[in-house]
Design a protein around this motif. Structure first.
Motif, mmCIF file in Angstrom:
data_model
loop_
_atom_site.group_PDB
_atom_site.id
_atom_site.type_symbol
_atom_site.label_atom_id
_atom_site.label_comp_id
_atom_site.label_asym_id
_atom_site.label_seq_id
_atom_site.Cartn_x
_atom_site.Cartn_y
_atom_site.Cartn_z
ATOM 1 N N ASP A 46 -9.685 34.166 5.893
ATOM 2 C CA ASP A 46 -8.661 35.175 6.047
ATOM 3 C C ASP A 46 -7.206 34.656 5.979
ATOM 4 N N LYS A 47 -6.337 35.277 6.423
ATOM 5 C CA LYS A 47 -5.005 34.988 6.098
ATOM 6 C C LYS A 47 -4.617 33.962 6.787
ATOM 7 N N ASN A 48 -5.101 33.732 8.070
ATOM 8 C CA ASN A 48 -4.829 32.675 8.996
ATOM 9 C C ASN A 48 -6.000 31.452 9.213
ATOM 10 N N SER A 49 -6.942 31.479 8.332
ATOM 11 C CA SER A 49 -8.021 30.391 8.427
ATOM 12 C C SER A 49 -7.740 29.336 7.444
ATOM 13 N N PRO A 50 -8.143 28.115 7.970
ATOM 14 C CA PRO A 50 -7.980 27.032 7.064
ATOM 15 C C PRO A 50 -9.199 26.894 6.141
ATOM 16 N N ARG A 51 -10.176 27.535 6.039
ATOM 17 C CA ARG A 51 -11.324 27.438 5.354
ATOM 18 C C ARG A 51 -11.501 28.196 4.544
ATOM 19 N N SER A 52 -12.080 27.808 2.990
ATOM 20 C CA SER A 52 -12.240 28.596 1.927
ATOM 21 C C SER A 52 -13.409 28.216 1.133
ATOM 22 N N ARG A 53 -13.540 28.927 0.059
ATOM 23 C CA ARG A 53 -14.611 28.633 -1.048
ATOM 24 C C ARG A 53 -14.178 28.848 -2.393
ATOM 25 N N VAL A 54 -14.602 27.959 -3.245
ATOM 26 C CA VAL A 54 -14.188 27.684 -4.547
ATOM 27 C C VAL A 54 -15.017 28.072 -5.560
ATOM 28 N N VAL A 55 -15.032 28.800 -6.449
ATOM 29 C CA VAL A 55 -15.858 29.267 -7.845
ATOM 30 C C VAL A 55 -15.254 29.005 -8.976
#
Length: 280
Positions: A114-123
């Protein structure tokens, strides 16, 4: 700043003394708290003697809804990110997809929780005559405070948008990168990150994101076309287990895979931001 740009343009293999001297004035950091050093790093990537405590002066804690391992958390768009013919990369809305250059045949999609999260995923996606094909889905970290469409130096947010991927480098030898690769002691880093994790090895491999930089130069080039206030030195780099200042970090094995796969002839770009923004 000017001297580092000149050094970077003179050769892709930079010597340690030259980089250290040229980088003496750098002050920003990517996921670095007090007591950290990185010789020759640029912009929002880790540099020397910069203290950036998390809010409240203590290491940031993961929100209760986010597990310690991203593998068990279903991110927006995960179910769609499967191999096959797609009209556009999964999770991208028409406005975002329209920003992908027509000649881009490889797209790294970084989707923040989300906009304020430091976590993500990559494809990583590859475009063929039949459509877009998705590769593996990898966990990643982004900036401590999430994402912004108007990035500024030290705002602790990653810039969202569509950016080229032109140059790479690292502390370790070239693992077989198709992108121009600068090996340099300038990618050395130590100290601890926002959650107390060691930063050692974070810049073993990096890919420069073409945000506020000059494509075709070393990731260590300090030139900032939009001005220093707009930050820079935003990289894909090896994950150190916690949030960054502005970069996107991936496990080392996946960084090596990207380096061996991204091909300048296919005009690779990164599309990055929080899930809601990318879906527009």
């Amino acid at each position: 700043m000017t001297s580092l740009a000149k050094i970077a343009r003179r050769g892709r293999h930079l010597t340690m003394p030259a980089v250290v001297l040229a980088a003496a004035a750098l002050v920003s950091a990517c996921g670095v708290t007090g007591g950290s050093t990185a010789a020759g790093s640029a912009g929002d990537a880790p540099t020397a003697a910069r203290a950036e405590p998390t809010p409240g002066g203590t290491p940031s804690a993961r929100p209760s809804h986010e597990p310690s391992a991203l593998g068990g958390h279903v991110m927006p768009g995960d179910a769609d990110a499967a191999p096959g013919d797609l009209a556009q990369p999964a999770g991208l809305g028409p406005r975002t997809a329209a920003r992908i250059p027509a000649d881009a045949r490889q797209v790294v999609v970084v989707t923040g929780h989300d906009k304020n999260s430091p976590r993500s995923r990559v494809v990583l996606y590859r475009r063929t005559a039949s459509g877009w094909h998705a590769g593996a889905n990898w966990p990643a970290h982004n900036a401590l405070k999430g994402w912004t469409a108007d990035h500024h130096l030290d705002d602790l947010r990653s810039p969202s948008g569509v950016f080229g991927l032109s140059d790479a480098g690292g502390l370790l030898p070239d693992p077989g990168s198709k992108l121009p690769y600068t090996r340099s002691g300038g990618f050395s880093v130590n100290g601890t990150g926002f959650e107390g994790e060691s930063l050692a090895g974070s810049f073993d491999y990096v890919i420069a994101i073409d945000y506020n930089r000059v494509p075709g130069t070393s990731p260590l080039d300090w030139t900032r076309p939009l001005g220093q206030d707009k930050g820079g030195g935003v990289w894909l780099h090896v994950d150190h287990g916690g949030p960054t200042h502005a970069c996107v970090s991936l496990p080392e094995a996946h960084m090596k895979e990207l380096l061996r796969t991204l091909d300048p002839a296919l005009h690779p770009v990164v599309v990055m931001g929080d899930a809601a923004s990318l879906s527009a």
